[in-house]
Design an enzyme around this catalytic site. Structure first.
Site, short mmCIF file in Angstrom:
data_model
loop_
_atom_site.label_atom_id
_atom_site.label_comp_id
_atom_site.label_asym_id
_atom_site.label_seq_id
_atom_site.Cartn_x
_atom_site.Cartn_y
_atom_site.Cartn_z
N ASN A 201 101.29 111.37 82.38
CA ASN A 201 100.60 112.21 81.40
C ASN A 201 100.98 113.67 81.61
OD1 ASN A 201 98.24 113.30 79.80
ND2 ASN A 201 97.79 114.08 81.85
N GLU A 202 101.58 114.29 80.60
CA GLU A 202 101.93 115.72 80.66
C GLU A 202 102.83 116.05 81.86
OE1 GLU A 202 97.59 117.14 78.91
OE2 GLU A 202 98.11 117.49 81.00
N GLN A 203 103.57 115.05 82.31
CA GLN A 203 104.42 115.33 83.47
C GLN A 203 105.47 114.23 83.57
OE1 GLN A 203 106.01 117.15 85.19
NE2 GLN A 203 104.79 117.83 86.94
#
Lengths: 238, 263
Positions: A201-203
């Site tokens: 998530n987001e990475q």
């Protein structure tokens, strides 16, 4: 009904991988996401009988004929999905988990997932800070036509983009992460609702993990070619 | 009556106790001195579930999802990992026929564990998202009761929740391969035991000498979905000490529609 039988001999104490000749279907009932058509499911049953012993093991699972493709749209940068060649407008929701004490039940999954279908959703995104969801979750997504976006266990906040910045190289044991990821893929990979594996998530996961995941998850070239000949091959695993 | 091939889920009759309150070893628990629910510190356990789910079920802690009750449950950072390191215990019977095999399966444990069966010990390695299967055929009492004890350890890095909270607390949990939400996020309070426990299905699988492992089903399409193929790859394990001449069958049927029953 499609029924096929193969004879094979397995050495004592060994572990083999065997691919049966592919089964041909003419105009199969396709599996469609919620709102696009029926969620047609077939029941696949595999049994193995051993001479002088009888039936030794059996396995069965639902299976849906469907092809899911997705690519990044160069104009918008968004991800475009297609199911069975048809573009689909994704109406989705975030999913963390059913219960913070992991009291996970079929009844709860059925209710939660049917609720998403009743809300006219066609995708559920399993957030990377939560769980790799369970077979019962995917079973009801198969039934109700919810595509699943399943993230692995990396989040921006905890892995290198949070405050304070921490774990820039992800978990301490990368081999353990990949072992868990591979076992999770084997647990869930036959569900027609499984649409997309996502690194986190987001990475982006650390390079070595991300490269290994991409490599492991690409479709085997064996399945790309057109099939006329019945090929089957057996490979010793160990 | 010998066991038929297939799976039996073990989700009843489990007991639990905090490890620091049990003086016995796993060998003693599963041989000479099995526990009983009417002797403290043993309580009825919720399996599958987490340690906290069992404590809530027995009303030993308040339900963390009501009001500010979560504040009154001690966090693992303050109590230490041993406070949420728990024993789980159950018994089962099974009747094995010749040339049959039994595996004990844990579909997920958080975070690592030691398994004792009738005095025999196995270690389940770390990782919240992995399955464990142990061939227990030779350790079973093929008639009478079998005693199973599991000592479950929390994640290695449970972390500490800063006073101001925040997304993922102090992020220590990210060092392990485990769910990260358990240190709390902007939408939820931290989970005090970090979801430690036998959180997914426990089962016994009974087979003959050859076992089917993780079939992989892939479909490919041609001629605008008129022509489709189903490719099936299976792993087969021959547990016996003789060559196994096998017949492998695959059958694909359509699901009964509604109340239509296929005969």
């Amino acid at each position: 009904e499609h029924l096929q039988t193969q004879k094979l001999s397995i050495p004592a104490g060994s572990h083999v991988q065997y691919t049966l000749p592919e089964l041909f279907f003419y105009k199969p009932n396709l599996w469609w996401p919620n709102g696009m058509g029926k969620q047609s499911l077939y029941n696949v049953e595999i049994t193995v009988d051993v001479e002088d012993h009888g039936e030794s093991d059996s396995w069965s699972e639902h299976f849906g004929f469907r092809k899911i493709e997705s690519d990044i749209d160069t104009t918008t940068g968004g991800r475009l999905f297609k199911v069975n060649g048809e573009p689909i407008f994704i109406r989705g929701g975030n999913w963390i988990l059913s219960d913070g004490l992991l009291r996970l039940s079929k009844k709860r999954y059925k209710t939660d997932i049917k609720f998403h279908a009743d809300m006219n959703f066609n995708m559920i995104r399993c957030w990377g800070g939560g769980l790799a969801e369970r077979p019962e979750f995917y079973h009801y997504c198969d039934i109700y036509g919810l595509l699943v976006w399943q993230e692995f266990w990396i989040t921006g906040d905890v892995d290198g983009r949070g405050v304070p910045v921490s774990n820039p190289d992800g978990p301490l044991d990368h081999d353990l992460f990949l072992l868990c990821a591979r076992d999770t893929v084997k647990l869930l990979r036959n569900h027609p609702s499984l649409a997309l594996w996502v690194g986190g998530n987001e990475q982006v996961p650390p390079d070595d993990i991300n490269t290994a995941l991409k490599n492991d998850l690409q479709l085997h070239p064996y399945f790309e070619t057109n099939f006329e000949s019945n090929k089957n091959f057996k490979k010793e695993i160990s | 009556m010998a066991e038929a091939i297939g799976k039996r889920v073990l989700d009843k009759g489990w007991l639990a106790a905090r490890s620091t309150e049990v003086d016995l070893t796993g060998v003693e628990l599963t041989t000479t001195t099995p526990p009983s629910s009417d002797h403290s510190p043993w309580i009825e356990a919720l399996i599958p579930g987490t340690v906290l789910a069992t404590l809530v079920k027995n009303k030993l802690v308040p339900d963390p999802f009501y009001g500010l009750e979560n504040e009154s449950i001690i966090d693992i950072a303050d109590s230490g990992r041993e406070h949420y390191t728990f024993w789980f215990f159950t018994t089962f019977e099974c009747n094995l026929s010749t040339n049959s095999y039994v595996e004990l399966n844990f579909r997920a444990i958080n975070y690592s564990a030691e398994v004792y069966l009738n005095g025999h010990k196995e270690v389940l390695p770390k990782g919240m998202f992995r399955r464990h299967s142990i061939d227990v055929t030779e350790f079973l009492n093929s008639s009478g009761e079998n005693m199973l004890a599991v000592l479950v350890y929390p994640p290695d890095h449970p972390g500490t929740i800063p006073p101001e909270g925040g997304q993922g607390g102090d992020h220590e949990i990210g060092k392990d391969v485990a769910a990260q939400y358990v240190e709390g996020w902007d939408w939820m309070a931290p989970i005090r035991d970090r979801n430690t426990g036998i959180w997914d299905e426990v089962s016994l699988s009974f087979t003959g000498p050859v076992k089917i492992v993780d079939p992989h089903l892939v479909s490919s399409f041609f001629d605008d979905y008129k022509r489709a193929y189903l490719h099936t790859t299976v792993e087969l394990v021959n547990k016996g000490d003789l060559v196994a001449d096998c017949t492998l069958n695959i059958q694909v049927g359509t699901e009964p529609e509604g109340d239509l029953i296929l005969v």
